[in-house]
Design a protein around this motif. Structure first.
Motif, PDB file in Angstrom:
ATOM      1  N   GLY A  29       0.698  -1.092  -0.027  1.00 13.00           N
ATOM      2  CA  GLY A  29      -0.114   0.071  -0.001  1.00 13.00           C
ATOM      3  C   GLY A  29       0.827   1.346   0.111  1.00 13.00           C
ATOM      4  N   GLN A  30       1.860   1.164   0.756  1.00  4.34           N
ATOM      5  CA  GLN A  30       2.691   2.443   1.009  1.00  4.34           C
ATOM      6  C   GLN A  30       3.501   2.767  -0.276  1.00  4.34           C
ATOM      7  OE1 GLN A  30       3.111   1.710   5.767  1.00  4.34           O
ATOM      8  NE2 GLN A  30       4.979   2.068   4.552  1.00  4.34           N
ATOM      9  N   LYS A  31       3.744   1.783  -1.270  1.00  2.06           N
ATOM     10  CA  LYS A  31       4.606   1.880  -2.451  1.00  2.06           C
ATOM     11  C   LYS A  31       3.847   3.068  -3.208  1.00  2.06           C
ATOM     12  CE  LYS A  31       2.635  -2.087  -5.294  1.00  2.06           C
ATOM     13  NZ  LYS A  31       2.718  -3.283  -5.647  1.00  2.06           N
ATOM     14  N   THR A  32       2.591   3.303  -3.171  1.00  2.46           N
ATOM     15  CA  THR A  32       1.516   4.137  -3.905  1.00  2.46           C
ATOM     16  C   THR A  32       2.093   5.596  -3.858  1.00  2.46           C
ATOM     17  OG1 THR A  32      -0.029   4.142  -2.228  1.00  2.46           O
ATOM     18  CG2 THR A  32      -0.509   2.587  -3.959  1.00  2.46           C
ATOM     19  N   ILE A  33       2.731   5.822  -2.912  1.00  3.07           N
ATOM     20  CA  ILE A  33       3.521   7.254  -2.789  1.00  3.07           C
ATOM     21  C   ILE A  33       4.130   7.559  -4.088  1.00  3.07           C
ATOM     22  CG2 ILE A  33       4.984   8.573  -1.507  1.00  3.07           C
ATOM     23  CD1 ILE A  33       4.292   7.474   0.969  1.00  3.07           C
ATOM     24  N   ALA A  34       5.161   6.442  -4.417  1.00  2.00           N
ATOM     25  CA  ALA A  34       5.824   6.567  -5.784  1.00  2.00           C
ATOM     26  C   ALA A  34       4.898   6.825  -6.887  1.00  2.00           C
ATOM     27  CB  ALA A  34       6.730   5.128  -5.824  1.00  2.00           C
ATOM     28  N   PHE A  35       3.835   6.037  -6.935  1.00  2.00           N
ATOM     29  CA  PHE A  35       3.055   6.048  -8.123  1.00  2.00           C
ATOM     30  C   PHE A  35       2.559   7.407  -8.212  1.00  2.00           C
ATOM     31  CE2 PHE A  35       1.287   1.570  -7.548  1.00  2.00           C
ATOM     32  CZ  PHE A  35       2.698   1.017  -7.762  1.00  2.00           C
ATOM     33  N   GLU A  36       2.062   8.038  -6.980  1.00  5.23           N
ATOM     34  CA  GLU A  36       1.531   9.380  -7.320  1.00  5.23           C
ATOM     35  C   GLU A  36       2.601  10.467  -7.405  1.00  5.23           C
ATOM     36  OE1 GLU A  36      -2.212   8.453  -4.022  1.00  5.23           O
ATOM     37  OE2 GLU A  36      -0.915  10.258  -3.738  1.00  5.23           O
ATOM     38  N   VAL A  37       3.669  10.338  -6.893  1.00  5.02           N
ATOM     39  CA  VAL A  37       4.478  11.358  -7.148  1.00  5.02           C
ATOM     40  C   VAL A  37       5.041  11.196  -8.871  1.00  5.02           C
ATOM     41  CG1 VAL A  37       7.351  11.845  -7.256  1.00  5.02           C
ATOM     42  CG2 VAL A  37       5.825  11.410  -5.108  1.00  5.02           C
ATOM     43  N   ALA A  38       5.230  10.214  -9.480  1.00  2.00           N
ATOM     44  CA  ALA A  38       5.402   9.913 -10.813  1.00  2.00           C
ATOM     45  C   ALA A  38       4.354  10.567 -11.692  1.00  2.00           C
ATOM     46  CB  ALA A  38       5.816   8.378 -11.110  1.00  2.00           C
ATOM     47  N   ARG A  52      10.444   0.846  -8.942  1.00  3.39           N
ATOM     48  CA  ARG A  52      11.010  -0.119  -9.729  1.00  3.39           C
ATOM     49  C   ARG A  52       9.827  -0.683 -10.279  1.00  3.39           C
ATOM     50  NH1 ARG A  52      12.487  -4.477  -7.152  1.00  3.39           N
ATOM     51  NH2 ARG A  52      12.067  -4.000  -5.055  1.00  3.39           N
ATOM     52  N   GLU A  53       8.758  -0.870  -9.784  1.00  2.00           N
ATOM     53  CA  GLU A  53       7.567  -1.503 -10.490  1.00  2.00           C
ATOM     54  C   GLU A  53       7.128  -0.605 -11.629  1.00  2.00           C
ATOM     55  OE1 GLU A  53       4.370  -2.677  -8.101  1.00  2.00           O
ATOM     56  OE2 GLU A  53       5.607  -4.115  -6.971  1.00  2.00           O
ATOM     57  N   LEU A  54       7.195   0.597 -11.604  1.00  2.00           N
ATOM     58  CA  LEU A  54       6.941   1.716 -12.531  1.00  2.00           C
ATOM     59  C   LEU A  54       7.895   1.490 -13.731  1.00  2.00           C
ATOM     60  CD1 LEU A  54       5.640   4.811 -10.637  1.00  2.00           C
ATOM     61  CD2 LEU A  54       4.184   3.107 -11.783  1.00  2.00           C
ATOM     62  N   HIS A  55       9.116   1.637 -13.168  1.00  2.00           N
ATOM     63  CA  HIS A  55      10.092   1.377 -14.289  1.00  2.00           C
ATOM     64  C   HIS A  55       9.980   0.133 -14.987  1.00  2.00           C
ATOM     65  CE1 HIS A  55      14.586   1.064 -15.614  1.00  2.00           C
ATOM     66  NE2 HIS A  55      14.315   2.126 -15.854  1.00  2.00           N
ATOM     67  N   ALA A  56       9.928  -0.791 -14.460  1.00  2.00           N
ATOM     68  CA  ALA A  56       9.829  -2.401 -14.975  1.00  2.00           C
ATOM     69  C   ALA A  56       8.698  -2.324 -16.037  1.00  2.00           C
ATOM     70  CB  ALA A  56       9.504  -3.342 -14.255  1.00  2.00           C
TER      71      ALA A  56
END
Length: 351
Positions: free
Chosen positions: A163-172, A200-204
């Protein structure tokens, strides 16, 4: 209408059509451009604040808790349990209340800011204080959840990280790319682990062309990762990161090493200076632990370790009202003056 976090990022999360979504409409927090201290402006470095204090219980913990509690309900748990220095307990209590199940919170006696504990109490959690620090509380919770039909919802629960990885999603999404640097406080280290996983998931998936360098900052009195060994009695004004043996230690090291970043320690006086700056110059009131991200980046700016024109995102993890005691200690009310407009104008510098 704003969507629950799980619905927004369902394709990236370990959920199924059978997963009940327990939500308080978390996430979608603002990415605020900062004026930045002089060192940033002089070098053309743009700072952004991801202000997680605007989540439902006023900290980033809600992102992981919506998923952890949803999965606990799906798996038939009758209760959730967490060891906490404050933010996790408030979030667990709120989401358990939303789900209609019990929350059990084990607190290290004397280590919790009252603003956070008040939330936990009002949400109806069962609170148990134990003698010892956070690490002792977490050990007890681990054993409790192994013996009883209770789901552990600390950050060692993998759903919390998801759930916390979604911070990276929103920033991107907001930047249209990853920043050159992403800085955040490090306590139990789940958050830096989660941020790096998200990037990493967004990049992949081809959503971003490159990855940021991750910068994690611990308080000097609670810096086990920096020291390379657990700290038996961690001490810092930044209560949310006052942890001596982080549960996600290895994840933090991986984020540092894989991204070419760093994990460093900053003293309390620099944390408080950054805390004051954010409130008085940027209009953002955060709990002291949040300011560790700016304290560390400020040092990097002074040492010219960040290339000119870089974009640097600071995760500000919790609202300042989480820890009103610090404000009470650090800011003094002026003495009263006569109730006359002339006296008020003079005191305000208008004459």
């Amino acid at each position: 209408m704003r969507q629950p976090l799980i619905e927004r990022y369902r394709d990236y999360l370990p959920v199924s059509p059978k997963t009940p979504v327990v939500s308080l409409l978390e996430g979608s927090t603002p990415l605020l451009p900062l004026k930045g201290p002089p060192e940033a402006r002089e070098q053309g470095i743009q700072l952004f604040a991801k202000y997680e204090g605007l989540n439902p219980t006023a900290s980033f913990k809600d992102r992981g808790m919506t998923l952890a509690v949803s999965k606990a309900v799906e798996e038939g748990a009758r209760a959730v349990a967490a060891a906490s220095t404050g933010n996790t307990s408030a979030s667990a209590a709120a989401y358990a209340a939303r789900a209609g199940i019990q929350a059990i919170v084990v607190l290290p006696a004397g280590y919790v800011a009252l603003g956070k504990l008040a939330q936990t109490l009002v949400h109806g959690a069962t609170i148990v204080q134990v003698e010892g620090n956070f690490d002792a509380a977490l050990r007890i919770v681990r054993e409790l959840t192994e013996r009883y039909p209770v789901a552990l919802v600390n950050s060692i629960n993998p759903y919390r990280i998801e759930g916390q990885k979604t911070i990276a999603f929103e920033v991107a999404e907001d930047l249209g790319d990853a920043p050159e640097f992403h800085a955040l406080p490090v306590g139990n280290a789940g958050n830096i682990t989660a941020h790096w996983k998200g990037y990493r998931e967004l990049h992949a998936a081809g959503e971003i062309p490159r990855l940021p360098r991750m910068l994690g900052f611990q308080a000097e009195g609670a810096a086990p990762i920096v020291k390379g060994h657990p700290v038996e009695k961690p001490e810092t004004v930044a209560t949310a990161i006052r942890i001596g043996n982080p549960a996600s230690w290895q994840g933090a090291l991986a984020a540092r090493d894989e991204s070419g970043g760093a994990i460093e320690a900053v003293p309390d006086e620099e944390i408080l200076a950054a805390w004051r700056y954010l409130a008085s110059e940027e209009g953002i009131f955060v709990e002291p632990a949040s300011a560790a991200s700016l304290a560390g980046v400020w040092r990097w700016l002074k040492e010219k370790k960040i290339p000119p024109e870089s974009r640097v995102v600071l995760t500000l993890t919790g609202h300042g009202l989480k820890d009103p005691g610090t404000a009470e200690r650090e800011v003094r009310l002026p003495d009263p003056i006569p109730a006359r407009v002339e006296a008020v104008a003079a005191a305000a510098g208008l004459e």
